[in-house]
Design a protein around this motif. Sequence first.
Motif, PDB file in Angstrom:
ATOM      1  N   ASP A 169      48.296  30.950   5.819  1.00 29.66           N
ATOM      2  CA  ASP A 169      47.180  30.846   6.875  1.00 29.66           C
ATOM      3  C   ASP A 169      46.622  30.136   8.401  1.00 29.66           C
ATOM      4  OD1 ASP A 169      47.755  33.759   6.834  1.00 29.66           O
ATOM      5  OD2 ASP A 169      47.888  33.405   4.826  1.00 29.66           O
ATOM      6  N   LEU A 170      45.970  29.184   7.951  1.00 31.06           N
ATOM      7  CA  LEU A 170      45.416  28.042   8.450  1.00 31.06           C
ATOM      8  C   LEU A 170      45.429  26.703   7.982  1.00 31.06           C
ATOM      9  CD1 LEU A 170      42.956  27.565  10.417  1.00 31.06           C
ATOM     10  CD2 LEU A 170      41.410  27.303   8.731  1.00 31.06           C
ATOM     11  N   LEU A 171      46.016  25.828   8.451  1.00 34.74           N
ATOM     12  CA  LEU A 171      46.697  24.861   8.450  1.00 34.74           C
ATOM     13  C   LEU A 171      45.639  23.672   9.456  1.00 34.74           C
ATOM     14  CD1 LEU A 171      48.661  23.177   6.631  1.00 34.74           C
ATOM     15  CD2 LEU A 171      49.869  22.644   8.986  1.00 34.74           C
ATOM     16  N   ILE A 172      44.575  22.816   8.174  1.00 35.96           N
ATOM     17  CA  ILE A 172      43.625  22.003   9.312  1.00 35.96           C
ATOM     18  C   ILE A 172      44.401  21.211   9.058  1.00 35.96           C
ATOM     19  CG2 ILE A 172      40.956  22.049   9.509  1.00 35.96           C
ATOM     20  CD1 ILE A 172      40.842  23.914   7.974  1.00 35.96           C
ATOM     21  N   GLY A 173      43.564  20.219  10.370  1.00 34.86           N
ATOM     22  CA  GLY A 173      43.854  18.540   9.430  1.00 34.86           C
ATOM     23  C   GLY A 173      42.589  18.201  10.567  1.00 34.86           C
ATOM     24  N   ASN A 174      41.985  17.073  10.369  1.00 38.87           N
ATOM     25  CA  ASN A 174      40.663  16.644  10.815  1.00 38.87           C
ATOM     26  C   ASN A 174      40.880  15.783  10.710  1.00 38.87           C
ATOM     27  OD1 ASN A 174      39.418  19.303  11.929  1.00 38.87           O
ATOM     28  ND2 ASN A 174      38.003  19.651  10.054  1.00 38.87           N
ATOM     29  N   ASN A 175      41.139  14.409  11.711  1.00 42.77           N
ATOM     30  CA  ASN A 175      41.035  12.992  12.026  1.00 42.77           C
ATOM     31  C   ASN A 175      41.593  12.218  10.870  1.00 42.77           C
ATOM     32  OD1 ASN A 175      38.475  12.469  13.721  1.00 42.77           O
ATOM     33  ND2 ASN A 175      37.408  13.645  11.906  1.00 42.77           N
ATOM     34  N   VAL A 176      43.076  12.825  11.260  1.00 36.20           N
ATOM     35  CA  VAL A 176      44.172  12.216  10.205  1.00 36.20           C
ATOM     36  C   VAL A 176      45.542  12.065  11.127  1.00 36.20           C
ATOM     37  CG1 VAL A 176      44.718  14.696   9.481  1.00 36.20           C
ATOM     38  CG2 VAL A 176      46.264  13.222   8.525  1.00 36.20           C
ATOM     39  N   LEU A 177      45.344  13.075  12.721  1.00 33.09           N
ATOM     40  CA  LEU A 177      46.537  12.791  13.824  1.00 33.09           C
ATOM     41  C   LEU A 177      46.971  11.160  14.132  1.00 33.09           C
ATOM     42  CD1 LEU A 177      48.656  14.274  14.304  1.00 33.09           C
ATOM     43  CD2 LEU A 177      47.630  14.839  16.732  1.00 33.09           C
ATOM     44  N   ALA A 178      45.881  10.171  14.169  1.00 31.80           N
ATOM     45  CA  ALA A 178      45.329   8.721  14.607  1.00 31.80           C
ATOM     46  C   ALA A 178      46.438   8.336  13.344  1.00 31.80           C
ATOM     47  CB  ALA A 178      44.245   8.898  14.960  1.00 31.80           C
ATOM     48  N   GLN A 179      45.652   8.884  12.517  1.00 32.11           N
ATOM     49  CA  GLN A 179      46.235   8.136  10.702  1.00 32.11           C
ATOM     50  C   GLN A 179      47.468   7.866  10.580  1.00 32.11           C
ATOM     51  OE1 GLN A 179      43.499   8.625   8.123  1.00 32.11           O
ATOM     52  NE2 GLN A 179      41.377   8.191  10.065  1.00 32.11           N
ATOM     53  N   VAL A 180      48.670   8.664  11.375  1.00 32.34           N
ATOM     54  CA  VAL A 180      49.817   8.962  10.811  1.00 32.34           C
ATOM     55  C   VAL A 180      51.059   8.448  12.051  1.00 32.34           C
ATOM     56  CG1 VAL A 180      52.006  10.766  10.613  1.00 32.34           C
ATOM     57  CG2 VAL A 180      48.981  11.297  10.504  1.00 32.34           C
ATOM     58  N   PRO A 181      51.792   6.450  10.507  1.00 35.42           N
ATOM     59  CA  PRO A 181      52.361   6.386  11.332  1.00 35.42           C
ATOM     60  C   PRO A 181      53.836   6.716  11.603  1.00 35.42           C
ATOM     61  CG  PRO A 181      52.206   5.770   9.051  1.00 35.42           C
ATOM     62  CD  PRO A 181      51.485   7.020   9.861  1.00 35.42           C
ATOM     63  N   LEU A 183      54.880   9.869  13.169  1.00 37.54           N
ATOM     64  CA  LEU A 183      53.982  11.054  13.652  1.00 37.54           C
ATOM     65  C   LEU A 183      54.836  12.469  13.903  1.00 37.54           C
ATOM     66  CD1 LEU A 183      51.226  11.604  14.940  1.00 37.54           C
ATOM     67  CD2 LEU A 183      52.599  10.264  17.552  1.00 37.54           C
ATOM     68  N   ASN A 184      56.099  12.061  14.210  1.00 38.16           N
ATOM     69  CA  ASN A 184      56.774  13.712  13.910  1.00 38.16           C
ATOM     70  C   ASN A 184      57.321  13.637  13.110  1.00 38.16           C
ATOM     71  OD1 ASN A 184      58.090  13.382  17.050  1.00 38.16           O
ATOM     72  ND2 ASN A 184      58.666  11.242  16.999  1.00 38.16           N
ATOM     73  N   ASP A 185      57.568  12.971  11.926  1.00 41.68           N
ATOM     74  CA  ASP A 185      57.935  13.495  10.364  1.00 41.68           C
ATOM     75  C   ASP A 185      56.519  14.452  10.100  1.00 41.68           C
ATOM     76  OD1 ASP A 185      59.308  12.695   7.965  1.00 41.68           O
ATOM     77  OD2 ASP A 185      57.172  12.676   6.949  1.00 41.68           O
ATOM     78  N   PHE A 186      55.702  13.828  10.534  1.00 46.57           N
ATOM     79  CA  PHE A 186      54.073  14.356  10.378  1.00 46.57           C
ATOM     80  C   PHE A 186      54.211  16.095  10.780  1.00 46.57           C
ATOM     81  CE2 PHE A 186      49.441  15.284  10.850  1.00 46.57           C
ATOM     82  CZ  PHE A 186      49.513  15.845   9.105  1.00 46.57           C
ATOM     83  N   VAL A 187      54.211  15.657  12.169  1.00 42.05           N
ATOM     84  CA  VAL A 187      54.434  17.185  13.351  1.00 42.05           C
ATOM     85  C   VAL A 187      55.066  17.939  12.445  1.00 42.05           C
ATOM     86  CG1 VAL A 187      53.963  18.224  15.126  1.00 42.05           C
ATOM     87  CG2 VAL A 187      52.828  16.315  14.657  1.00 42.05           C
ATOM     88  N   GLU A 188      56.556  18.153  12.259  1.00 41.04           N
ATOM     89  CA  GLU A 188      57.243  19.264  11.763  1.00 41.04           C
ATOM     90  C   GLU A 188      56.823  20.030  10.366  1.00 41.04           C
ATOM     91  OE1 GLU A 188      59.796  19.591  13.087  1.00 41.04           O
ATOM     92  OE2 GLU A 188      61.074  20.536  11.579  1.00 41.04           O
ATOM     93  N   SER A 189      56.406  18.506   9.541  1.00 44.82           N
ATOM     94  CA  SER A 189      55.519  19.041   8.062  1.00 44.82           C
ATOM     95  C   SER A 189      55.005  19.575   8.734  1.00 44.82           C
ATOM     96  CB  SER A 189      55.078  17.569   7.911  1.00 44.82           C
ATOM     97  OG  SER A 189      55.912  16.855   7.411  1.00 44.82           O
ATOM     98  N   MET A 190      54.286  20.081   9.304  1.00 46.88           N
ATOM     99  CA  MET A 190      52.748  20.490   9.954  1.00 46.88           C
ATOM    100  C   MET A 190      53.777  22.016   9.679  1.00 46.88           C
ATOM    101  SD  MET A 190      49.695  19.472   9.898  1.00 46.88           S
ATOM    102  CE  MET A 190      48.478  20.240  11.189  1.00 46.88           C
ATOM    103  N   ARG A 191      54.559  22.524  10.763  1.00 42.58           N
ATOM    104  CA  ARG A 191      54.831  23.252  11.263  1.00 42.58           C
ATOM    105  C   ARG A 191      55.807  24.309   9.740  1.00 42.58           C
ATOM    106  NH1 ARG A 191      59.657  25.138  11.967  1.00 42.58           N
ATOM    107  NH2 ARG A 191      61.198  23.370  11.671  1.00 42.58           N
ATOM    108  N   VAL A 192      56.210  23.506   9.164  1.00 42.99           N
ATOM    109  CA  VAL A 192      56.642  23.822   8.087  1.00 42.99           C
ATOM    110  C   VAL A 192      56.161  24.255   7.103  1.00 42.99           C
ATOM    111  CG1 VAL A 192      57.866  23.425   6.029  1.00 42.99           C
ATOM    112  CG2 VAL A 192      59.204  22.408   7.620  1.00 42.99           C
ATOM    113  N   LEU A 193      54.693  23.878   6.778  1.00 49.07           N
ATOM    114  CA  LEU A 193      53.576  24.644   6.325  1.00 49.07           C
ATOM    115  C   LEU A 193      53.468  25.651   6.598  1.00 49.07           C
ATOM    116  CD1 LEU A 193      52.338  23.744   3.209  1.00 49.07           C
ATOM    117  CD2 LEU A 193      51.096  21.607   4.676  1.00 49.07           C
TER     118      LEU A 193
END
Length: 428
Positions: A169-181, A183-193
Amino acid sequence: MMKENQAFQCRFCGETLKYTFVDLGMHPLCESFVGLDRLNRMEPFYPLHTFVCHNCFLVQLEEYVDPRSIFTEYAYFSSYSEEWLTHAKNYVTMIIDKLGLDENSRVVEVASNDGYLLQYFVERGIPVYGVEPAVNVAEAAIKKGIPTVIEFLGLETVNKLVAEKGRADLLIGNNVLAQVPGLNDFVESMRVLLKPSGVITMEFPHLARLMEFNQFDTIYHEHFSYFSFTTVEKIFGAHGLVLFDVEELPTHGGSLRIYARHVEDASKPVTSRVVNLKDREKAEGLTELSSYFSFAEQVKETKRALLAFLISLKRRKKSIVGYGAPGKGNTLLNYCGIRSDFLDYVVDRNPYKQGKFLPGTHVPIFDPGKIEETKPDYVLILPWNIKTEVMKQLSYIDNWGGRFIVPIPKASIYDEKGEEINNYFDPK
Ligand SMILES: [Zn+2]
């Protein structure tokens, strides 16, 4: 100013990157603290050369190092900063109220570290789980009773997470976006989750403030990307996510907290804060390539001014020590060439770092009690983002006339009350 680099492509849009943002030279990994047994060995150094994409304006560092070698054992425990804990607690109170979360909700945090934030949801009886790749910090969270999956979030792992632990219901990611090589794979995974009606909140340092306040020391190998709001909106948009709200925060020298939802979820209209911030970024030049070209010279001048200042102190036989051993401190010290010729030692509250040496510069790290023992004339505050907290903790240095130096945005002296002293070129 410009450098051809055929091999390196934008990690969001795929364009070939041609333009340097700033080149800080060669650096060791900023969290690779050196033990006594390794002090005489070779240490790997990698380039810290950032580029700006002329198409999407993502500022980025090439993936020189496999993130698995950086993040599987990590020295950063969020719970060692009181200011950061307060920030986390305030966020939890605010967001529970704003989204009406209760015992039927599920909160998921990506890069949940040692459970510094999820613990406050647990206190309120709200089900949570964390996703954290660094084994040592994840284990600290589990010990505290915060369910934590030890994984990197990505398309490989997200379906398993959804099946076994459920969507958020709430998906949090603090100070992690910069650390993801990836990026597209990560944001797409956020959407799925994310549940269809769920909300994502993420915090990350704002590129506009990095440029305005010379925060070049926040560039290190762990930070692959540096974001404006405009660019992040494009990235989330490409993955079916709408940024419907944003807050500007003082943390880490100026961060953004974005609120995202599925594009299909029309129940959350886009606020005027989103429109205003985009207008301001445009006015600040963040949507024009030429605006990114003046930063490199600004960085060099910051280095020259800090060194001139430290040299003048050493010529007056003043003793200087460092407070804190954060990642940003290591970028600053290595870039400026500040070693034990300027700093007798640094102190850090994290016992994991004590007894070790800073990467590259090999300045020894002690317990903060060392300051009271040796009574230095100046304490250089390396985590300048928490300078108020540090000056409060160390106000006793006034007992022997000690003063603070804050290196960023420009070298400045502060007294024990945290007041800036303006006779910068005539230090006592
Ligand atoms: Zn791009």
